[in-house]
Design a protein around this motif. Structure first.
Motif, short mmCIF file in Angstrom:
data_model
loop_
_atom_site.label_atom_id
_atom_site.label_comp_id
_atom_site.label_asym_id
_atom_site.label_seq_id
_atom_site.Cartn_x
_atom_site.Cartn_y
_atom_site.Cartn_z
N ALA A 227 1.88 7.51 -6.76
CA ALA A 227 1.01 8.68 -6.93
C ALA A 227 1.83 9.96 -6.96
O ALA A 227 1.58 10.87 -7.78
N ILE A 228 2.83 10.08 -6.08
CA ILE A 228 3.66 11.29 -6.05
C ILE A 228 4.46 11.41 -7.33
O ILE A 228 4.55 12.50 -7.93
N ASN A 229 5.06 10.28 -7.75
CA ASN A 229 5.91 10.32 -8.95
C ASN A 229 5.11 10.53 -10.23
O ASN A 229 5.60 11.17 -11.18
N ASN A 230 3.88 10.00 -10.29
CA ASN A 230 3.15 9.99 -11.56
C ASN A 230 1.98 10.98 -11.63
O ASN A 230 1.50 11.27 -12.73
N PHE A 231 1.54 11.48 -10.49
CA PHE A 231 0.40 12.40 -10.53
C PHE A 231 0.73 13.75 -9.90
O PHE A 231 0.44 14.80 -10.46
N LEU B 20 0.80 -1.23 0.00
CA LEU B 20 0.00 0.00 0.00
C LEU B 20 0.84 1.28 0.00
O LEU B 20 0.51 2.23 -0.74
N PRO B 21 1.92 1.41 0.80
CA PRO B 21 2.72 2.64 0.73
C PRO B 21 3.36 2.88 -0.65
O PRO B 21 3.68 4.02 -1.00
N LEU B 22 3.56 1.78 -1.41
CA LEU B 22 4.14 1.94 -2.74
C LEU B 22 3.16 2.65 -3.68
O LEU B 22 3.58 3.30 -4.66
N PHE B 23 1.84 2.50 -3.39
CA PHE B 23 0.84 3.27 -4.15
C PHE B 23 1.09 4.76 -3.93
O PHE B 23 0.93 5.58 -4.85
N GLN B 24 1.45 5.11 -2.70
CA GLN B 24 1.72 6.51 -2.36
C GLN B 24 2.92 7.02 -3.17
O GLN B 24 2.89 8.14 -3.73
N ARG B 25 3.98 6.22 -3.25
CA ARG B 25 5.17 6.61 -4.02
C ARG B 25 4.83 6.79 -5.50
O ARG B 25 5.27 7.76 -6.15
N GLU C 204 3.84 15.22 -8.73
CA GLU C 204 4.98 15.98 -9.25
C GLU C 204 4.78 16.39 -10.72
O GLU C 204 5.06 17.54 -11.08
N PRO C 205 4.30 15.49 -11.60
CA PRO C 205 4.07 15.93 -13.00
C PRO C 205 2.85 16.83 -13.14
O PRO C 205 2.68 17.50 -14.16
N GLY C 206 1.95 16.83 -12.14
CA GLY C 206 0.75 17.64 -12.21
C GLY C 206 -0.24 17.15 -13.24
O GLY C 206 -0.83 17.97 -13.96
N THR C 207 -0.43 15.84 -13.36
CA THR C 207 -1.34 15.25 -14.34
C THR C 207 -2.19 14.17 -13.68
O THR C 207 -1.80 13.60 -12.66
N LEU C 208 -3.34 13.90 -14.30
CA LEU C 208 -4.23 12.83 -13.81
C LEU C 208 -4.29 11.68 -14.80
O LEU C 208 -5.14 10.80 -14.67
N GLU C 209 -3.41 11.66 -15.74
CA GLU C 209 -3.40 10.61 -16.73
C GLU C 209 -3.09 9.26 -16.07
O GLU C 209 -2.10 9.12 -15.34
N GLY C 210 -3.93 8.26 -16.32
CA GLY C 210 -3.75 6.92 -15.73
C GLY C 210 -4.32 6.81 -14.33
O GLY C 210 -4.07 5.82 -13.64
N LEU C 211 -5.10 7.83 -13.88
CA LEU C 211 -5.62 7.82 -12.49
C LEU C 211 -6.65 6.70 -12.28
O LEU C 211 -6.65 6.04 -11.23
N ILE C 212 -7.53 6.49 -13.29
CA ILE C 212 -8.61 5.50 -13.11
C ILE C 212 -8.05 4.09 -12.91
O ILE C 212 -8.45 3.39 -11.96
N PRO C 213 -7.11 3.61 -13.75
CA PRO C 213 -6.53 2.28 -13.48
C PRO C 213 -5.86 2.21 -12.11
O PRO C 213 -5.93 1.19 -11.42
N PHE C 214 -5.22 3.32 -11.70
CA PHE C 214 -4.56 3.39 -10.40
C PHE C 214 -5.58 3.22 -9.28
O PHE C 214 -5.37 2.44 -8.33
N VAL C 215 -6.72 3.98 -9.38
CA VAL C 215 -7.76 3.91 -8.36
C VAL C 215 -8.36 2.51 -8.29
O VAL C 215 -8.58 1.96 -7.20
N LEU C 216 -8.60 1.91 -9.45
CA LEU C 216 -9.18 0.55 -9.49
C LEU C 216 -8.23 -0.47 -8.84
O LEU C 216 -8.66 -1.36 -8.11
N ALA C 217 -6.94 -0.32 -9.14
CA ALA C 217 -5.94 -1.23 -8.55
C ALA C 217 -5.90 -1.06 -7.03
O ALA C 217 -5.79 -2.04 -6.27
N TYR C 218 -6.01 0.20 -6.59
CA TYR C 218 -5.97 0.47 -5.15
C TYR C 218 -7.21 -0.13 -4.46
O TYR C 218 -7.11 -0.75 -3.40
#
Length: 610
Positions: free
Chosen positions: A56-60, A49-54, A62-76
């Motif tokens: 999210a920071i690296n991919n959403f 679970l903490p790796l989801f946090q890492r 810091e880049p300031g984007t929501l691209e790929g958020l839905i697959p991420f949320v579903l996986a979580y």
């Protein structure tokens, strides 16, 4: 209330003691397997679970984007659902282990207690047994099921977390890992002290249970003697001793667990300090530091939980020692393997191999002393009792009248010499064979909770209602039934406390009659019955004893005048033997006893008339 000095336990944490639980655990190995598997899955998800946090920071963030958020949320969400199902699954398996493990231990203890000898119950308080069978087994079952679950989850989680931290940054991971030796040293120091005081607690718990049992069963006596305050004071001392021991154990835990907490907190502080500098120097990503901090804070609870559980497990050894010690008690009287093979045991009797018992009993050069005694009670005693003989044993209170009967019934065995039943050493036959042919009526009879009919039927469980009622009529026990509101189905209460002693005695007589034994033992069985009731059953007794070998342990000498043989006991020795008139003519000890009692009875009659 006298305290029972039970065995002292002094071993430190000993794995061999814990291995004694394995026979009970084998039956539930699959429940343990699934519990461990789902525990591992739960811990793995907790690590991920903490790796989801890492991510999210690296991919959403810091880049300031929501691209790929839905697959991420579903996986979580999937991870959370899977974690929840795993928790439910290992919880169910833990519950199965607790319920069944505790049940099996209690059943095993109860079964084992029924195999122990008469002498064991002579010296062992009820509270001692109740504490082990109920309190200790419950505690063991609960901790094996749930504390093991907690420890396994903590070990899996902490192990997985360390692996993840090493992969993320091994330098920071070493800071956390260094707390493990510190906790090991603390545990080694405190475990012996915690175990010592928890042994004291379990020991005092036994004494308190015993005192509580005594206080309830002896309530009437306490009230008539007006010793309530003394009982309160004794109970207060016991509870204070347990309270003081509990405080000592709690203080040790109160020091031990915060020290573990302190070590963990120091490690987290160092991680934050060191990681912060590394992030400022761009040596460490912010996302990695965030994940690392989550791990460092996250292992705080499992490490604390593990420390607490280790302390609990250290104390649990005291309960395991007490239960396994009771299970290891060996009966002082037991059948040889050859006898058990032929005749069966108390739970699986091979009645088809049982020989008919006629009732001839022979003491051949018997010497006996009680297991906890230093002097011989009998020495080179020989006596042959033909089948159908009525033997009366008389003497003053405490003279040792019951010793011969206990030996004849094989509640004890001779220290040397032989006792033969129908010409065969009774050690060559099973105890159950002999006991099934004995009808024993005690001075203070015990009735079981249930109806009058059920209590009489214990004499022969397959007896019909008509046979039960016929047995009762023979000894006039039906007069007791006629006074009860529900007749034969009336509840006698715990231990028969809803009936008078005389009424309980009559029910006990009826139970012995129904058993139709070849050997009868009446242990001062008419001493608690009034003169009128005694006269009613005296003729019935004469009829019952006809053609049966019988022992009459008598207080009223007038009841044994017709006995074929009278044994006179004094200070544990047989000083005279013969028939009533023969002993009177000798003018010895029996003559003195009889004359004294005859004079007392006459004086009582005169006083009653006046």
């Amino acid at each position: 209330m006298a305290a029972f000095d039970e065995k002292e336990y002094t071993k430190s944490f000993d794995l061999s003691i814990w291995k004694r639980l394995l026979p009970f655990l084998k039956s539930y190995r699959w429940a343990f397997f699934w519990m461990i598997l789902f525990n591992l899955l739960t811990a793995a998800i907790d690590v991920v679970l903490p790796l989801f946090q890492r991510y999210a920071i690296n991919n959403f963030i810091e880049p300031g984007t929501l691209e790929g958020l839905i697959p991420f949320v579903l996986a979580y969400i999937l991870a959370i659902v899977l974690q929840s199902l795993s928790v439910v699954a290992f919880g169910q398996n833990s519950m199965v282990i607790e319920m069944n493990f505790g049940r099996d231990m209690r059943q095993s203890l109860f079964t084992h207690l029924q195999t122990l000898s008469f002498s064991f119950y002579n010296v062992t308080p009820v509270g001692y047994l109740l504490s082990r069978v109920m309190s200790d087994t419950n505690r063991i079952a609960a901790m094996i099921a749930w504390n093991v679950t907690d420890i396994l989850w903590a070990l899996f989680y902490v192990g997985g977390t360390f692996v993840s931290m090493l992969l993320l940054n091994w330098r920071l991971a070493l800071v956390i890992i260094l707390i493990v030796p510190a906790i090991a040293v603390l545990t080694g120091y405190f475990q012996g002290k915690i175990l010592h005081w928890n042994r004291k607690i379990r020991k005092m718990n036994s004494r308190i249970t015993g005192a509580f049992n005594e206080g309830i069963t002896g309530a009437k006596t306490s009230k008539t003697l007006v010793i309530e305050e003394q009982n309160n004071e004794s109970f207060r001392e016991l509870t204070k001793s347990m309270h003081d021991s509990g405080i000592r154990a709690a203080r040790l835990n109160a020091v031990y667990i915060p020290l573990v907490l302190f070590c963990s907190t120091v490690a987290v502080a160092i991680v934050l300090l060191r990681g912060g500098y590394m992030a400022m120097d761009s040596v460490l990503e912010i996302a990695t530091l965030s994940t690392f901090t989550a791990y460092a804070v996250g292992i705080f609870e499992p490490i604390q939980m593990t420390a607490s559980n280790i302390a609990e497990f250290i104390s649990l050894q005291a309960s395991i020692e007490r239960v396994t010690d009771l299970m290891s008690q060996e009966p002082q009287v037991c059948d040889s393997p050859e006898v058990t093979e032929k005749y069966g045991d108390v739970f699986t009797p091979k009645t088809e191999n049982w020989e008919p018992l006629k009732g001839e009993i022979e003491f051949r050069d018997v010497t006996f002393r009680y297991p906890d005694g230093g002097e011989n009670v009998l020495e080179h005693f020989s006596l042959k009792i033909p089948a159908g003989t009525t033997v009366a044993i008389v003497g003053e209170t405490g003279a040792g009248k019951s010793t011969l009967v206990n030996l004849a019934c094989r509640f004890f065995e001779p220290t040397s010499g032989q006792i033969l039943i129908d010409g065969v050493d009774y050690r060559e036959r099973s105890q159950l064979w002999l006991h099934s042919n004995i009808g024993y009526v005690l001075q203070n009879p015990h009735l079981f909770s249930g109806s009058v009919r059920e209590n009489i039927r214990y004499g022969r469980l397959e007896a019909t209602d008509a046979e039960v009622e016929a047995a009762a009529r023979i000894v006039s026990a039906d007069t007791v039934v006629s006074k009860l509101e529900k007749g034969w189905d009336s509840d006698v209460g715990e231990g028969g406390d809803r009936l008078s002693t005389g009424e309980k005695q009559l029910i006990s007589f009826a139970r012995a009659v129904l058993a139709d034994p070849r050997i009868f033992v009446l242990d001062e069985a008419t001493s608690s019955i009034d003169t009128q009731t005694e006269q009613l059953i005296q003729n019935a007794i004469d009829h019952l004893l006809k053609d049966r070998t019988s022992f009459l342990i008598a207080h009223r000498l007038s009841t044994i005048r017709k006995a074929d043989l009278i044994l006179v006991v004094r200070d544990g020795k047989i000083v005279e033997q013969g028939q009533h008139l023969e002993l009177l003519k000798r003018g010895g000890y029996y003559h003195d006893l009889y004359s004294k009692q005859f004079a007392e009875e006459n004086a009582a009659k005169i006083l009653k008339r006046n």
